[in-house]
Write an enzyme that holds these catalytic residues in place. Sequence first.
Site, PDB file in Angstrom:
ATOM      1  N   SER A 106     -24.685  16.199   7.169  1.00  0.00           N
ATOM      2  CA  SER A 106     -23.294  15.574   6.436  1.00  0.00           C
ATOM      3  C   SER A 106     -23.110  14.291   6.966  1.00  0.00           C
ATOM      4  O   SER A 106     -23.805  13.426   6.795  1.00  0.00           O
ATOM      5  CB  SER A 106     -22.464  16.695   6.864  1.00  0.00           C
ATOM      6  OG  SER A 106     -21.183  16.579   6.214  1.00  0.00           O
ATOM      7  N   HIS A 131     -25.112  16.321   1.705  1.00  0.00           N
ATOM      8  CA  HIS A 131     -24.513  17.221   1.008  1.00  0.00           C
ATOM      9  C   HIS A 131     -23.175  16.120   0.481  1.00  0.00           C
ATOM     10  O   HIS A 131     -22.744  15.064   0.981  1.00  0.00           O
ATOM     11  CB  HIS A 131     -23.955  18.386   1.225  1.00  0.00           C
ATOM     12  CG  HIS A 131     -23.124  18.491   2.444  1.00  0.00           C
ATOM     13  ND1 HIS A 131     -22.771  19.852   3.173  1.00  0.00           N
ATOM     14  CD2 HIS A 131     -22.257  17.599   3.124  1.00  0.00           C
ATOM     15  CE1 HIS A 131     -21.801  19.686   4.055  1.00  0.00           C
ATOM     16  NE2 HIS A 131     -21.648  18.489   4.115  1.00  0.00           N
TER      17      HIS A 131
END
Length: 202
Positions: A106, A131
């Site tokens: 992330s 993501h």
Amino acid sequence: MHNASDIQSALVPMVIEQTAKGERSFDIYSRLLKERIIFLVGQVEEHMANLIVAQLLFLESESPDKDIFLYINSPGGSVTAGMAIYDTMQFIKPNVSTVCIGQAASMGAFLLAGGEKGKRFCLPNSRVMIHQPLGGFQGQASDIAIHAQEILGIKNKLNQMLADHTGQPLEVIERDTDRDNFMSATQAVEYGLVDAVMTKRG
């Protein structure tokens, strides 16, 4: 009753150094900071981001022409905290070399990719995950709509920045960040998130 941070700090090893004035003891992270190494470990949040930013600015003031090495082992975290670190990395004069140890997921992956081009590395068994930003909000419908719009704006901005750092087309980034997308160190190189897998210190 000890809290987790007290226990953690008690477990940080101390290093003894001989100096002209006698012995000095440093915690291991302070000693590594002298070698221009910063550790970004754990959840990216405001307090941690402030410490990382302060270390980056300190090392710039010490030697603006020497590289800084940012070692990342993080599951991600706050976008705003991560952007404070990212913006400082881009702002300061020294090149910031990023190294993934363990995982960069992330916001951790975003910071990994944001290192100086040609100086971004993964260790062989590390994992990288990209993501879209996560958001959860409760409240009145109008407030929820405002927050949804904000998250969408952040998502678009992060995707464009990832496209710039990786060389991937924006539509590929948009597709690949739609769900959790895990990569090995080699796959992260192929994708353009890092420049090489580092097996031995050069």
